[in-house]
Design a protein around this motif. Structure first.
Motif, short mmCIF file in Angstrom:
data_model
loop_
_atom_site.label_atom_id
_atom_site.label_comp_id
_atom_site.label_asym_id
_atom_site.label_seq_id
_atom_site.Cartn_x
_atom_site.Cartn_y
_atom_site.Cartn_z
N SER A 2 0.84 -1.18 0.00
CA SER A 2 0.00 0.00 0.00
C SER A 2 0.88 1.23 0.00
N ASN A 3 0.28 2.39 -0.10
CA ASN A 3 1.07 3.62 -0.05
C ASN A 3 1.33 4.06 1.39
N VAL A 4 0.85 3.27 2.36
CA VAL A 4 1.03 3.58 3.78
C VAL A 4 2.19 2.79 4.39
N ILE B 292 7.93 -17.59 11.74
CA ILE B 292 9.27 -17.36 12.28
C ILE B 292 9.45 -15.90 12.67
N MET B 293 9.22 -15.01 11.73
CA MET B 293 9.38 -13.59 12.03
C MET B 293 8.67 -12.74 10.98
N GLY B 294 8.39 -11.53 11.35
CA GLY B 294 7.76 -10.58 10.44
C GLY B 294 8.32 -9.20 10.65
N LYS B 295 8.16 -8.38 9.65
CA LYS B 295 8.66 -7.01 9.74
C LYS B 295 7.77 -6.15 8.87
N SER B 296 7.39 -5.01 9.39
CA SER B 296 6.64 -4.06 8.57
C SER B 296 7.28 -2.69 8.75
N ARG B 297 7.16 -1.90 7.73
CA ARG B 297 7.72 -0.56 7.73
C ARG B 297 6.69 0.41 7.19
N LEU B 298 6.67 1.60 7.76
CA LEU B 298 5.83 2.66 7.22
C LEU B 298 6.48 3.22 5.97
N ALA B 299 5.66 3.61 5.03
CA ALA B 299 6.17 4.27 3.83
C ALA B 299 6.72 5.64 4.24
N PRO B 300 7.68 6.16 3.49
CA PRO B 300 8.19 7.49 3.81
C PRO B 300 7.07 8.52 3.88
N ILE B 301 7.25 9.52 4.72
CA ILE B 301 6.24 10.57 4.88
C ILE B 301 5.91 11.20 3.55
N LYS B 302 6.91 11.44 2.76
CA LYS B 302 6.68 11.98 1.43
C LYS B 302 6.37 10.79 0.50
N SER B 303 5.24 10.14 0.76
CA SER B 303 4.92 8.89 0.07
C SER B 303 4.77 9.07 -1.45
N SER C 54 6.91 10.34 -3.20
CA SER C 54 8.23 10.17 -3.78
C SER C 54 8.49 8.71 -4.16
N LEU C 55 7.76 7.77 -3.56
CA LEU C 55 7.91 6.35 -3.90
C LEU C 55 6.57 5.80 -4.37
N SER C 56 6.58 5.21 -5.54
CA SER C 56 5.37 4.59 -6.07
C SER C 56 5.11 3.27 -5.35
N ILE C 57 3.92 2.74 -5.49
CA ILE C 57 3.61 1.45 -4.87
C ILE C 57 4.53 0.35 -5.42
N PRO C 58 4.82 0.27 -6.72
CA PRO C 58 5.78 -0.75 -7.18
C PRO C 58 7.16 -0.61 -6.52
N ARG C 59 7.59 0.61 -6.25
CA ARG C 59 8.89 0.78 -5.58
C ARG C 59 8.82 0.37 -4.11
N LEU C 60 7.70 0.63 -3.46
CA LEU C 60 7.54 0.16 -2.08
C LEU C 60 7.48 -1.37 -2.05
N GLU C 61 6.81 -1.97 -3.03
CA GLU C 61 6.77 -3.43 -3.11
C GLU C 61 8.16 -4.00 -3.38
N THR D 215 4.75 -6.90 -10.79
CA THR D 215 5.77 -5.96 -11.25
C THR D 215 7.12 -6.31 -10.66
N VAL D 216 7.16 -6.55 -9.36
CA VAL D 216 8.42 -6.91 -8.69
C VAL D 216 8.97 -8.21 -9.26
N LEU D 217 8.10 -9.19 -9.46
CA LEU D 217 8.55 -10.47 -10.01
C LEU D 217 9.12 -10.28 -11.42
N CYS D 218 8.51 -9.41 -12.22
CA CYS D 218 9.05 -9.12 -13.55
C CYS D 218 10.42 -8.47 -13.45
#
Length: 137
Positions: A1-3, A24-35, A37-44, A77-80
């Motif tokens: 997501s963009n969040v 086993i483990m998980g990790k989540s990160r918030l998107a940069p405040i200036k969201s 600046s990064l498209s959803i494919p780049r966040l993915e 997109t990421v897989l491509c």
């Protein structure tokens, strides 16, 4: 997501003919405040980088011989990006693809439908009752 974006790892094993899967483990990160600046494919793509780092950490930390390692993304997109070895991409994308390819085998990456992806729950704004009733976690 963009969040936010996230990654989770599971271990699947068989013992005495019974197959089990454990988180086993998980990790989540918030998107940069200036969201913007990064498209959803780049966040993915960034999530795939985190997944490749997590894979290295798990393999190095656990004293288990892994027979097969699977990495899943719900982003075609990421897989491509990962599978394509001939196209030229922007510098941002190339740096991340190179790290993913150094940390993982290209053929270990697979597609998972978003509806079946448990990691997506980690990046959604869910309340406690929703999580306990309807979600995989």
């Amino acid at each position: 997501s963009n969040v936010a974006y996230g990654v989770s790892s599971y271990l699947r094993y068989e013992k005495d003919g019974i197959v089990k899967c454990v988180f086993i483990m998980g990790k989540s990160r918030l998107a940069p405040i200036k969201s913007k600046s990064l498209s959803i494919p780049r966040l993915e793509l960034q999530a795939a980088v985190i997944a490749s780092r997590m894979k290295l950490q798990i393999v190095n930390e656990l004293s288990i011989k892994f027979h097969k390692i699977f990495l899943w993304s719900d982003s075609k997109t990421v897989l491509c990006y990962i599978y394509n070895e001939v196209a030229t991409f922007p510098v941002y994308v190339i740096h991340r693809i190179n790290e993913i390819r150094q940390n993982t085998a290209i053929d270990s990456w697979n597609y998972v439908n978003t509806k079946l992806n448990p990691t997506d729950d980690a990046i959604r704004q869910l309340n406690f009752t929703t999580i306990t009733k309807a979600y995989i976690w």
